[in-house]
Design a protein around this motif. Structure first.
Motif, mmCIF file in Angstrom:
data_model
loop_
_atom_site.group_PDB
_atom_site.id
_atom_site.type_symbol
_atom_site.label_atom_id
_atom_site.label_comp_id
_atom_site.label_asym_id
_atom_site.label_seq_id
_atom_site.Cartn_x
_atom_site.Cartn_y
_atom_site.Cartn_z
ATOM 1 N N ALA A 167 56.743 14.897 20.748
ATOM 2 C CA ALA A 167 56.944 13.468 20.485
ATOM 3 C C ALA A 167 58.437 13.137 20.495
ATOM 4 N N SER A 168 59.251 14.007 19.937
ATOM 5 C CA SER A 168 60.688 13.765 19.893
ATOM 6 C C SER A 168 61.315 13.803 21.281
ATOM 7 N N GLN A 169 60.786 14.648 22.176
ATOM 8 C CA GLN A 169 61.241 14.644 23.565
ATOM 9 C C GLN A 169 60.944 13.295 24.215
ATOM 10 N N ILE A 170 59.736 12.819 24.042
ATOM 11 C CA ILE A 170 59.339 11.548 24.643
ATOM 12 C C ILE A 170 60.187 10.403 24.097
ATOM 13 N N ASN A 171 60.458 10.429 22.804
ATOM 14 C CA ASN A 171 61.207 9.355 22.145
ATOM 15 C C ASN A 171 62.723 9.524 22.233
ATOM 16 N N HIS A 172 63.180 10.573 22.899
ATOM 17 C CA HIS A 172 64.621 10.828 23.078
ATOM 18 C C HIS A 172 65.348 10.909 21.742
ATOM 19 N N CYS A 173 64.736 11.566 20.777
ATOM 20 C CA CYS A 173 65.334 11.673 19.445
ATOM 21 C C CYS A 173 66.044 13.017 19.299
ATOM 22 N N ALA A 174 67.332 13.005 19.546
ATOM 23 C CA ALA A 174 68.129 14.231 19.492
ATOM 24 C C ALA A 174 68.124 14.851 18.101
ATOM 25 N N VAL B 150 53.091 7.291 23.669
ATOM 26 C CA VAL B 150 53.402 6.373 24.764
ATOM 27 C C VAL B 150 52.493 5.150 24.754
ATOM 28 N N LEU B 151 51.255 5.294 24.335
ATOM 29 C CA LEU B 151 50.267 4.219 24.340
ATOM 30 C C LEU B 151 50.224 3.502 25.691
ATOM 31 N N THR B 152 50.017 4.284 26.732
ATOM 32 C CA THR B 152 49.911 3.760 28.086
ATOM 33 C C THR B 152 48.860 2.660 28.130
ATOM 34 N N ASP B 153 49.224 1.541 28.650
ATOM 35 C CA ASP B 153 48.332 0.390 28.756
ATOM 36 C C ASP B 153 47.741 -0.021 27.409
ATOM 37 N N GLY B 154 48.405 0.348 26.324
ATOM 38 C CA GLY B 154 47.994 -0.117 25.013
ATOM 39 C C GLY B 154 46.856 0.626 24.354
ATOM 40 N N PHE B 155 46.463 1.789 24.859
ATOM 41 C CA PHE B 155 45.370 2.519 24.226
ATOM 42 C C PHE B 155 45.488 4.016 24.489
ATOM 43 N N VAL B 156 44.720 4.775 23.722
ATOM 44 C CA VAL B 156 44.600 6.217 23.921
ATOM 45 C C VAL B 156 43.329 6.435 24.740
ATOM 46 N N PRO B 157 43.440 7.011 25.931
ATOM 47 C CA PRO B 157 42.269 7.193 26.777
ATOM 48 C C PRO B 157 41.157 8.007 26.102
ATOM 49 N N ASP B 158 39.911 7.612 26.368
ATOM 50 C CA ASP B 158 38.761 8.299 25.785
ATOM 51 C C ASP B 158 38.762 9.789 26.095
#
Length: 162
Positions: free
Chosen positions: A50-57, A106-114
């Motif tokens: 999650a920290s990689q995705i959010n660029h949180c050093a 990331v919530l791609t398109d606003g949801f977590v895919p089934d």
């Protein structure tokens, strides 16, 4: 590049713990509650991803150090950003947790895919899955606090936080 060579280093903007201690205390409570019953190795993998995705050093520094301190291999830490291309390094359960971490973060398109949720549900019972979702929510919140407040990485040492 070392810290001395980094001409783009930033200073912290705000110490949230100091100025909003009740919020910080509540976040620590969420963190501790979310961890219950989850494998410590999995916890750090989720936090790093999650920290990689959010660029949180700041959080990357903290959680890679914690992972190493708890015996995580360098290869698994280095390959985590491309875990789907390195399936032999991660268990099916870890892969399901990482996929869910990415979807919730990331919530791609606003949801977590089934299919992502179902994949995780195949490896975690409902209590564990609830804990995992809570952990993902907690690290995303910590990431947003650290990035917004510009927490500076580097000084953290394993064993110095809850």
């Amino acid at each position: 590049m070392t810290t001395q060579e980094n001409t783009h280093a930033h200073q912290p903007r705000l110490n949230l713990a100091q100025h909003a201690p009740e919020v910080y205390k509540a976040m620590l409570g969420l963190e501790m509650a979310a961890r219950k019953g989850l494998d410590p190795v999995l916890i750090e993998l989720v936090k790093i991803r999650a920290s990689q995705i959010n660029h949180c050093a700041f959080c990357l520094d903290m959680h890679t150090k914690d992972a190493r301190h708890n015996g995580e291999s360098e290869a698994r830490i280095y390959l985590l950003n491309a875990w789907e291309e390195a399936p032999g390094y991660y268990t099916e359960k870890e892969q399901a947790a990482l996929a869910l971490t990415e979807a919730v973060t990331v919530l791609t398109d606003g949801f977590v895919p089934d299919e992502v949720f179902q994949r995780a549900a195949e490896h975690f019972d409902e209590k564990e899955l609830s804990q995992l979702i809570s952990l993902i929510i907690a690290i995303n919140s910590w990431n947003r606090i650290a990035v917004t407040c510009r927490s500076v990485p580097g000084a953290y040492q394993p064993g110095t936080h809850a």
